[in-house]
Scaffold this active site. Structure first.
Site, PDB file in Angstrom:
ATOM      1  N   ASP A   1      -6.930  -3.327 -15.656  1.00  0.00           N
ATOM      2  CA  ASP A   1      -5.779  -2.446 -15.457  1.00  0.00           C
ATOM      3  C   ASP A   1      -4.915  -2.549 -16.716  1.00  0.00           C
ATOM      4  O   ASP A   1      -4.231  -3.547 -16.931  1.00  0.00           O
ATOM      5  CB  ASP A   1      -5.016  -2.915 -14.207  1.00  0.00           C
ATOM      6  CG  ASP A   1      -3.665  -2.225 -14.065  1.00  0.00           C
ATOM      7  OD1 ASP A   1      -3.298  -1.408 -14.938  1.00  0.00           O
ATOM      8  OD2 ASP A   1      -2.967  -2.512 -13.072  1.00  0.00           O
TER       9      ASP A   1
ATOM     10  N   HIS B   1      -0.376  -5.659  -9.879  1.00  0.00           N
ATOM     11  CA  HIS B   1       0.371  -4.553  -9.280  1.00  0.00           C
ATOM     12  C   HIS B   1      -0.382  -4.123  -8.016  1.00  0.00           C
ATOM     13  O   HIS B   1      -1.619  -4.206  -7.970  1.00  0.00           O
ATOM     14  CB  HIS B   1       0.405  -3.413 -10.306  1.00  0.00           C
ATOM     15  CG  HIS B   1       1.251  -2.243  -9.936  1.00  0.00           C
ATOM     16  ND1 HIS B   1       0.809  -1.268  -9.067  1.00  0.00           N
ATOM     17  CD2 HIS B   1       2.490  -1.877 -10.318  1.00  0.00           C
ATOM     18  CE1 HIS B   1       1.756  -0.355  -8.934  1.00  0.00           C
ATOM     19  NE2 HIS B   1       2.781  -0.696  -9.684  1.00  0.00           N
TER      20      HIS B   1
ATOM     21  N   LYS C   1       2.931   5.929 -19.215  1.00  0.00           N
ATOM     22  CA  LYS C   1       3.383   4.639 -19.748  1.00  0.00           C
ATOM     23  C   LYS C   1       3.072   4.537 -21.237  1.00  0.00           C
ATOM     24  O   LYS C   1       3.220   3.489 -21.854  1.00  0.00           O
ATOM     25  CB  LYS C   1       2.735   3.494 -18.972  1.00  0.00           C
ATOM     26  CG  LYS C   1       3.265   3.405 -17.531  1.00  0.00           C
ATOM     27  CD  LYS C   1       2.891   2.114 -16.891  1.00  0.00           C
ATOM     28  CE  LYS C   1       2.931   2.161 -15.384  1.00  0.00           C
ATOM     29  NZ  LYS C   1       4.281   2.230 -14.823  1.00  0.00           N
TER      30      LYS C   1
ATOM     31  N   CYS D   1       6.262  -3.604  -7.038  1.00  0.00           N
ATOM     32  CA  CYS D   1       4.907  -3.383  -6.502  1.00  0.00           C
ATOM     33  C   CYS D   1       4.016  -4.594  -6.752  1.00  0.00           C
ATOM     34  O   CYS D   1       2.831  -4.447  -7.097  1.00  0.00           O
ATOM     35  CB  CYS D   1       4.272  -2.120  -7.083  1.00  0.00           C
ATOM     36  SG  CYS D   1       5.255  -0.658  -6.849  1.00  0.00           S
TER      37      CYS D   1
END
Ligand code: 7TS
Length: 409
Positions: free
Chosen positions: A199, A122, A225, A363
């Site tokens: 991440d 991302h 999330k 993204c």
């Protein structure tokens, strides 16, 4: 086993019609929905505890501080950190990764040093590294995909060298529907004496996260999330890094003493939390963790697996639809295109049928070029989704395909 009726009652937003059809929320990779218990916790915080943290001695201030620090411990337990001091609250995954890039990257990188990331990152785990590379003269390198459109471990072995100082990868892709071999990547990183950054934005709400099992040095994720509120994120900072990582935001509450000339900083975690934090966001994050634990990982993983096994063959079976990522196994993230149709048109047409998906480059533009596309549509699931919703999605996608390809409406 999950009681879907009960679970869905926790998310009233799901029970509505969009464009005359029952809403099918398949955009969970962008943000997950928030259960009533999280909203109640935040409301209750404002109704009964609201005060600034770490600065008052009055009762409300102590209550708010105690709650804030209790959630820090809760997060530490949730991701199996060795100590609550390893949990820094930020605004988001993006802010956490920017803190790592500046606070660590700028400290340690010399011209010619290497940062290794993967091509599926991302932008928030990519652009900050490009910027550090520009500032320091370090080189940014990419781990490529294999033939199944998964992260290629062979390529990781080739890219990570004795010059590598930082390896930063996503635990799960927001496009390909893959979970990456985080443990093996950590081993490769540490064998090269590089710091290992993960991440976990797309991993955290779907699987139990264990930073020690990953042997990760820094791990970033967002509350929104994992069924928590927007505006709150976490950076796990392994204790060994506490003296090396520099704060990048300066101001109130992160200092020990300030004179006219200079300042000494608090240690982690408070040294990285300048200013008034998102206290109600932290309260909401804590309630989201409690909620996830009440449902239980076994039920969550099982329900998502049931949905994936149901949906995957059906998406693949629609002619003129190309699905990206591995064809045989998948997380609940499905990026696809209807051949010859712009994904924004697909998403708009699906919305007319009540189905919320995302379209665009997600993204992840370097990944899009690697896949040979500029954009895709993407359906992404959560444990509160149902087979009936999958049916509605497949019917709508089939109709969209018929309309655009054969001109039948
Ligand atoms: N990393 C990954 C793997 C992500 O999927 C996202 C957000 C981020 C980082 C950034 O998280 P944030 O909370 O700081 O924004 N991904 C998406 C997505 O796929 N669609 O919308 C946001």
């Amino acid at each position: 086993m999950i009681n879907l009726q009960q679970v869905r009652a926790d998310f009233p937003i799901l029970e509505q019609r969009v464009n005359g059809e029952p809403l099918v929320y398949f955009d969970n990779a962008a943000t997950s929905q928030t259960p009533v218990s999280v909203l109640d916790a935040m409301r209750n915080y404002y109704l009964t505890e609201n005060a600034n943290v770490h600065r008052g001695v009055h009762t409300l201030a102590e209550r708010a501080t105690e709650h804030y620090e209790r959630v820090r411990q809760q997060v530490a337990n949730f991701i199996h950190a060795a100590s609550a001091d390893e949990i820094v609250f930020t605004r988001s995954t993006t802010e956490s990764l920017n803190l790592v890039a500046r606070g660590l990257g700028d400290q340690i990188l010399q011209p010619g040093d290497e940062i290794v990331i993967s091509i599926m990152e991302h932008h928030s785990n990519l652009v900050p590294w490009q910027e550090v590379a520009k500032r320091t003269g370090a080189v940014l390198k990419y781990i490529e995909l294999n033939d199944h459109q998964e992260l290629d471990l062979q390529s990781a072995q080739e890219q990570i060298t004795p010059q590598t100082k930082i390896v930063a990868v996503a635990a799960a892709s927001n496009v390909l529907g893959t979970v990456n071999p985080v443990k093996q990547l950590g081993k490769l990183a540490h064998a090269a004496h590089a710091w290992f950054v993960v991440d976990a934005a797309q991993f955290v709400g779907h699987h139990p996260l264990d930073v020690q099992e990953w042997d990760a040095d820094l791990v970033a994720f967002s509350g929104h999330k994992m069924y928590g509120p927007t505006g709150i994120g976490v950076l796990y900072v392994r204790e060994q890094l506490h003296d090396l990582l520099r704060p990048v935001q300066f101001g109130g509450e992160m200092v020990e003493t300030v004179t006219r000339e200079q300042t000494t900083f608090k240690k982690a975690p408070l040294g990285f939390e300048a200013g008034t934090p998102d206290i109600s966001g932290v309260v909401g994050l804590g309630a989201a963790i409690t909620y996830l634990q009440t449902i239980g990982w076994e039920s969550i993983e099982h329900q998502e697996r049931v949905l994936v096994n149901y949906l995957l063959p059906q998406i693949k079976a629609i002619d003129h639809v190309t699905m990206y990522g591995p064809q045989d196994h998948h997380t609940g993230v499905f990026a696809f295109n209807v051949r010859g149709v712009h994904p924004h048109d697909v998403a708009t047409a699906l919305d007319l049928a009540g189905v919320a998906v995302r379209a665009g480059h997600h993204c992840a533009q370097p990944l899009m070029s690697t896949l040979g596309v500029t954009a895709t549509a993407r359906a992404s699931l959560a444990f509160y989704n149902t087979k009936a919703e999958c049916d509605q999605f497949i019917n709508a996608l089939t109709a969209v395909k018929e309309f655009f390809i054969n001109g039948i409406s």
